[in-house]
Write a protein that holds these residues in place. Structure first.
Motif, mmCIF file in Angstrom:
data_model
loop_
_atom_site.group_PDB
_atom_site.id
_atom_site.type_symbol
_atom_site.label_atom_id
_atom_site.label_comp_id
_atom_site.label_asym_id
_atom_site.label_seq_id
_atom_site.Cartn_x
_atom_site.Cartn_y
_atom_site.Cartn_z
ATOM 1 N N ASN A 158 0.822 -1.219 0.000
ATOM 2 C CA ASN A 158 0.000 0.000 0.000
ATOM 3 C C ASN A 158 0.854 1.266 0.000
ATOM 4 N N ALA A 159 2.101 1.163 0.472
ATOM 5 C CA ALA A 159 3.004 2.319 0.485
ATOM 6 C C ALA A 159 3.786 2.451 -0.820
ATOM 7 N N GLY A 160 3.460 1.618 -1.791
ATOM 8 C CA GLY A 160 4.089 1.740 -3.104
ATOM 9 C C GLY A 160 5.347 0.929 -3.289
ATOM 10 N N ARG A 212 11.514 1.200 -5.336
ATOM 11 C CA ARG A 212 11.059 0.879 -3.978
ATOM 12 C C ARG A 212 10.943 -0.635 -3.829
ATOM 13 N N TYR A 213 11.794 -1.196 -2.997
ATOM 14 C CA TYR A 213 11.877 -2.647 -2.818
ATOM 15 C C TYR A 213 11.592 -3.003 -1.365
ATOM 16 N N PHE A 214 10.946 -4.161 -1.171
ATOM 17 C CA PHE A 214 10.906 -4.751 0.172
ATOM 18 C C PHE A 214 10.919 -6.259 0.044
ATOM 19 N N GLN A 215 11.245 -6.912 1.126
ATOM 20 C CA GLN A 215 11.284 -8.371 1.179
ATOM 21 C C GLN A 215 11.202 -8.807 2.635
ATOM 22 N N ILE A 216 10.468 -9.873 2.897
ATOM 23 C CA ILE A 216 10.562 -10.558 4.192
ATOM 24 C C ILE A 216 11.699 -11.555 4.025
ATOM 25 N N ALA A 217 12.900 -11.128 4.423
ATOM 26 C CA ALA A 217 14.125 -11.809 4.005
ATOM 27 C C ALA A 217 14.687 -12.691 5.104
ATOM 28 N N PRO A 218 15.045 -13.944 4.781
ATOM 29 C CA PRO A 218 15.794 -14.764 5.732
ATOM 30 C C PRO A 218 17.252 -14.326 5.758
ATOM 31 N N CYS A 219 17.821 -14.227 6.940
ATOM 32 C CA CYS A 219 19.212 -13.804 7.115
ATOM 33 C C CYS A 219 19.921 -14.813 8.007
ATOM 34 N N VAL A 256 4.192 2.766 8.735
ATOM 35 C CA VAL A 256 4.123 1.303 8.632
ATOM 36 C C VAL A 256 4.285 0.667 10.005
ATOM 37 N N ILE A 257 5.331 1.061 10.736
ATOM 38 C CA ILE A 257 5.621 0.436 12.026
ATOM 39 C C ILE A 257 4.606 0.874 13.075
ATOM 40 N N GLN A 258 4.261 2.150 13.078
ATOM 41 C CA GLN A 258 3.286 2.621 14.056
ATOM 42 C C GLN A 258 1.948 1.934 13.852
ATOM 43 N N GLY A 259 1.516 1.819 12.598
ATOM 44 C CA GLY A 259 0.259 1.128 12.317
ATOM 45 C C GLY A 259 0.304 -0.325 12.725
ATOM 46 N N LEU A 260 1.443 -0.965 12.504
ATOM 47 C CA LEU A 260 1.603 -2.374 12.875
ATOM 48 C C LEU A 260 1.469 -2.546 14.383
ATOM 49 N N PHE A 261 2.111 -1.684 15.158
ATOM 50 C CA PHE A 261 2.064 -1.805 16.616
ATOM 51 C C PHE A 261 0.686 -1.397 17.154
ATOM 52 N N GLU A 262 0.012 -0.481 16.493
ATOM 53 C CA GLU A 262 -1.359 -0.155 16.895
ATOM 54 C C GLU A 262 -2.297 -1.328 16.631
#
Length: 591
Positions: A158-160, A212-219, A256-262
């Motif tokens: 949603n944030a692009g 704009r990239y994101f990933q739920i990445a294993p490290c 993103v983080i504030q909404g997640l914690f709310e």
């Protein structure tokens, strides 16, 4: 009807009264009321009470079932008497009268109970993790984790942002921890590495023009274990953006983080004020670069009040270069009993103790007490009280020396004082950005090395690299929440000339940079946009949301403290055939 169920164990209600249904699940609990059996049948979704008496053809078979057997039940939905309704579960208005049963999977005697939340040794829990995960509390934490990841993905889309996957088998890269190496069968003597983070790849994605990239990445990092860190692998929300500055990252990440914690914070307040605190100020005020701002205590340098004083310990110490005396205010801590207790705490942490002053009511008004107050005199004592804004009933503790030698203990003492005095706020998440990290640090051997991410842009660009390396700041930042590091990131060094110089200061010649990071350096020579990003630890975020102190409580199949998987018996010894194929030999352990 489906072979195993017509409904889940959370679906039935008073509206289903009289219906013939089929349920399957685990026997959660058996209660024998002398000719009448009550069985709580559990599946992933919930619990339904099963009723059976001697008139049922299923009674003889149901008498034999035990906890955690997997069974199928056919029966009729009945309304419970009003006095027997259980409002704590969705199916509390009904029960199912069993008419037929099929045992789908019998269970041996359990090594740990599933019913209830008894405290069992971690070794047992991890060895039988598949049973541990059946317990309601842990099951719900895994569902919390799943829902958090889903929410993160939705928020990022949603944030692009666009989600891309990066390689798992790659080259070694300095990320501040040891690599897990993977021997190559096709290239004997050479090794791949499991990525400590997708750092280089996400930067290359920016060079490739994806913005704009994101990933739920294993490290993967071979690290010493801690309660808030996995010793082998973890997942992170990895983010990178092009044509941005540091403030753009902050403005993008906070919603993103504030909404997640709310959404998942169980009603806790999420403070929308996320202050920016310089790294050096964080260490001074809180003794940590991941401060817990729920605790209002701020430490302060009070060295000037002790220079030339009659308190010889601090006065002589301050004659040495690079030393200081730091004060930890303790509002409402003004009693000798509390001061002695905190002095003992410091001794438990390996220090000789903490000096203190406390203020109490005296014959002529407020008076200062404690050996330090007597030694330095009323004027200096009053100056300390005024600087720290303390009053009657308050106290202050002192630590002295070189900051790096006592700072960590001072930070822990600050936390302990806040907790003991009830000053630390409950029921709230407080965030802050830690900024202006030093680019370099001096190692124990006296060598200059990177202190944080080596791919960060120095503040001031190329010109800044001509100065004292220990004074160079980077565009690096962390997000702290309630005393934990949640996010780490930086604006990247995308100019080859600056990158070569930055690595040269840390002892890497250009040839070594080309060898180790050739792909990225080459890419930057073909037009790289200014870019930056960050990464948030998924495990740690869920740990905070679940109000847990141990990260293993929010990981489905964690390692133990010795980096062992007790359930799968890993690490294990390779076979001789495997070693021959990889042209490897295992050396015996040194005596």
């Amino acid at each position: 009807m489906n072979a195993y169920r017509s409904h889940t164990c959370a679906q039935l209600s008073a509206a289903n009264a009289g219906e013939t249904v089929r349920l399957s699940g685990w026997v959660h609990r058996v209660r024998d009321h002398g000719g009448v059996l009550f069985i709580d049948l559990r599946d992933h979704y919930g619990i339904t009470q099963i009723l059976c008496d001697g008139d049922s053809p299923a009674f003889a078979a149901l008498e034999k079932v035990r906890a955690e057997w997997v069974i199928r039940i056919d029966g009729t939905v009945k309304l419970r008497d009003a006095s027997l309704i259980n409002p704590k579960i969705p199916t509390g208005e009904i029960e199912v009268y069993a008419r037929d049963i099929e045992v789908l999977g019998a269970a041996e005697e359990l090594p740990l109970p599933v019913f209830g939340e008894q405290d069992y040794p971690e070794e047992t829990r991890l060895t039988y993790r598949f049973l541990d995960l059946r317990r309601e509390g842990l099951h719900q934490k895994m569902m919390l984790r799943s829902n958090v990841v889903r929410s993160i993905r939705n928020r990022m889309w949603n944030a692009g942002f666009n989600e891309f996957q990066t390689p798992i088998i790659t080259a070694s890269s300095p990320e501040g921890a040891r690599d897990f190496l993977v021997p190559s069968r096709l290239h004997p003597g050479k090794f791949y590495a499991l990525p400590q983070a997708p750092q280089q790849f996400k930067q290359l994605i920016m060079v490739a023009g994806f913005d704009r990239y994101f990933q739920i990445a294993p490290c993967f990092r071979d690290e010493d274990p801690r309660a808030d860190r996995s010793p082998t692998d973890f997942y992170q929300l990895d983010i990178e953006m092009s044509f941005i500055e540091q403030e753009d990252v902050f403005q993008t990440v906070q919603p993103v983080i504030q909404g997640l914690f709310e959404e998942f914070g169980k009603g806790k307040k999420v403070d929308p004020d996320w202050p920016r605190i310089a790294y050096k100020d964080a260490l001074m005020w809180y003794g940590s670069d991941k401060p817990d701002l729920r605790n209002p205590i701020k430490m302060a340098d009070v060295s000037d009040h002790f220079r030339g004083s009659d308190f010889a310990i601090f006065a002589k110490l301050l004659e040495n270069e690079g030393t200081e005396v730091r004060a930890i205010p303790a509002p409402t801590g003004g009693s000798r009993k509390f001061c002695d207790r905190m002095n003992a705490f410091a001794q438990q942490q390996g220090l000789p103790g903490m000096g203190y002053i406390f203020w109490r009511a005296g014959a002529e008004g407020m008076e200062a007490a404690g050996p330090i107050a007597k030694a330095i005199g009323a004027e200096r004592t009053e100056a300390i009280r005024t600087q720290l804004n303390l009053t009657e009933g308050d106290a202050v503790f002192f630590l002295g020396g070189k900051a790096e030698q006592f700072e960590a203990v001072a930070g822990r003492a600050r936390n302990e004082i806040g907790r003991e005095l009830g000053l630390t706020e409950e029921g709230v998440f407080r965030f802050c950005w830690i900024v202006d990290f030093p680019m370099y640090e001096k190692t124990d051997e006296g060598k200059i090395d990177f202190s944080h991410n080596p791919f960060s842009m120095p503040q001031g660009g190329l010109a800044a690299l001509d100065g004292d390396p220990l004074h160079i700041l980077g565009y690096q930042y962390d997000l702290a929440c309630n005393g934990y590091e949640l996010i780490s990131g930086a604006i990247r060094n995308h100019e080859p000339a600056i990158m070569y110089r930055a690595f040269e200061i840390a002892g890497y010649p250009n040839s070594e940079v080309d060898k180790r990071f050739g792909g990225m350096v080459k890419a930057f020579k073909y037009g790289a946009p200014p870019h930056g990003g960050c990464a948030m630890g998924i495990d740690r975020a869920v740990m905070l949301l679940a109000d847990e102190q141990n990260i293993r409580e929010v990981i489905m199949f964690p390692m133990n403290q010795r980096a062992e998987d007790l359930m799968m018996n890993a690490p294990s010894e390779p076979t001789n055939e495997q070693l021959r194929e990889l042209r490897l030999r295992v050396l015996p352990k040194e005596a």
